[in-house]
Design a protein around this motif. Structure first.
Motif, mmCIF file in Angstrom:
data_model
loop_
_atom_site.group_PDB
_atom_site.id
_atom_site.type_symbol
_atom_site.label_atom_id
_atom_site.label_comp_id
_atom_site.label_asym_id
_atom_site.label_seq_id
_atom_site.Cartn_x
_atom_site.Cartn_y
_atom_site.Cartn_z
ATOM 1 N N SER A 181 0.837 -1.198 0.000
ATOM 2 C CA SER A 181 0.000 0.000 0.000
ATOM 3 C C SER A 181 0.874 1.252 0.000
ATOM 4 C CB SER A 181 -0.928 0.023 1.220
ATOM 5 O OG SER A 181 -0.182 0.197 2.422
ATOM 6 N N ASN A 235 -3.867 3.766 -0.688
ATOM 7 C CA ASN A 235 -4.222 2.949 -1.831
ATOM 8 C C ASN A 235 -3.618 1.565 -1.638
ATOM 9 O OD1 ASN A 235 -5.070 1.997 -4.306
ATOM 10 N ND2 ASN A 235 -3.485 3.044 -5.473
ATOM 11 N N GLU A 295 -2.875 -2.459 -2.734
ATOM 12 C CA GLU A 295 -2.570 -3.262 -3.906
ATOM 13 C C GLU A 295 -2.856 -4.736 -3.609
ATOM 14 O OE1 GLU A 295 1.540 -2.434 -4.403
ATOM 15 O OE2 GLU A 295 1.245 -0.270 -4.624
ATOM 16 N N TYR A 354 -12.309 0.914 -6.713
ATOM 17 C CA TYR A 354 -11.624 -0.368 -6.559
ATOM 18 C C TYR A 354 -11.715 -1.149 -7.856
ATOM 19 C CZ TYR A 354 -16.382 -2.222 -6.121
ATOM 20 O OH TYR A 354 -17.689 -2.554 -6.354
ATOM 21 N N ASP A 397 -6.606 -5.388 -8.139
ATOM 22 C CA ASP A 397 -5.521 -4.527 -8.615
ATOM 23 C C ASP A 397 -5.331 -3.292 -7.748
ATOM 24 O OD1 ASP A 397 -5.081 -6.287 -10.679
ATOM 25 O OD2 ASP A 397 -6.317 -5.191 -12.113
ATOM 26 N N TYR A 398 -6.432 -2.698 -7.274
ATOM 27 C CA TYR A 398 -6.310 -1.499 -6.439
ATOM 28 C C TYR A 398 -7.597 -1.272 -5.647
ATOM 29 C CZ TYR A 398 -8.815 0.613 -10.411
ATOM 30 O OH TYR A 398 -9.721 0.877 -11.419
ATOM 31 N N TYR A 425 -8.856 2.248 -3.455
ATOM 32 C CA TYR A 425 -8.544 3.595 -2.958
ATOM 33 C C TYR A 425 -9.413 3.907 -1.737
ATOM 34 C CZ TYR A 425 -6.067 4.852 -7.327
ATOM 35 O OH TYR A 425 -5.186 4.935 -8.381
#
Length: 226
Positions: free
Chosen positions: A74, A111, A113, A137, A208-209, A211
């Motif tokens: 992160s 964020n 990962e 996301y 993948d992500y 936030y």
């Protein structure tokens, strides 16, 4: 003169739920355009040369006793411009929802990962009342990364290893039996919770992500300090 111990007092149902359950979920609390503006500001800043000075690659254990494989998954920053702006906006709107005299302490932007993990923990006193928000996301199952929380009793002051024993270390069936709740927050939803009282955690993130922004408050009439 009225006896202060028996003086009648009316509390709205949402505040009562927050005080007794130790958390509430406010669906669609933040309009989509506010979410988009906040996220656009964040993502525009990601391309700036000084971004790494604001959003640090977190190469430490961000809570307590997280798996080593999750460390470094992160980027986070204290009181980012977009985090502080959203903090002010949410603070003002909460006045219409919660009958508590809230004061702001700080915001935090992060964020996550793939492979991120958030060990079950309690927050410091400056996070007496906290809000967690997901801005966007991309996950493998198309769902937001769930946050677990347990609010059936007061955990304040409990040792960190004992907190995890009664929460995240339980299998999913036992979590439900022990009144742990799994909360899915779409962008615009807000989870308001008593950080030092209600353990909260997230299992491995598969995506993948994701936030997130965390907004912290305290009750100006409380005795909590720190």
């Amino acid at each position: 003169k009225d006896d202060p111990k028996t003086f009648p007092m009316r509390v709205d149902p949402l505040t009562y739920e927050f005080m007794t359950k130790r958390y509430v979920v406010l669906k669609d609390f933040i309009p989509k355009d506010v979410i988009k503006m906040t996220l656009d500001t964040w993502r525009s800043f990601e391309t700036h040369p000084s971004y790494d000075a604001v959003m640090n690659h977190e190469k430490r254990d961000i809570t307590w006793n997280n798996p080593k494989s999750s460390i470094g998954k992160s980027h986070g920053g204290w009181c980012t411009p977009w985090g502080n702006a959203l903090h002010d906006w949410v603070h003002k709107k909460l006045d219409d929802y919660i009958d508590l005299p809230l004061e702001q302490t700080y915001s935090y932007t992060r964020n996550y990962e793939r492979g991120a993990y958030l060990g079950s923990h309690l927050d410091r006193a400056s996070c007496e009342i906290s809000a967690t928000i997901c801005l966007d996301y991309k996950s493998d199952d198309g769902k937001p990364w769930p946050i677990w929380i347990r609010g059936d009793k007061n955990f304040a002051g409990m040792e960190a290893d004992e907190v995890q024993t009664h929460t995240q270390l339980l299998n999913h069936r036992h979590r439900k039996q022990e009144n742990c709740s799994q909360v899915y927050l779409e962008p615009g939803d807000l989870l308001l919770y008593q950080g030092p009282n209600a353990p909260h955690w997230r299992d491995y993130f598969l995506g993948d992500y994701s936030y997130h922004i965390f907004l912290h408050f305290f009750n100006k009439f409380s005795s909590m300090r720190g």
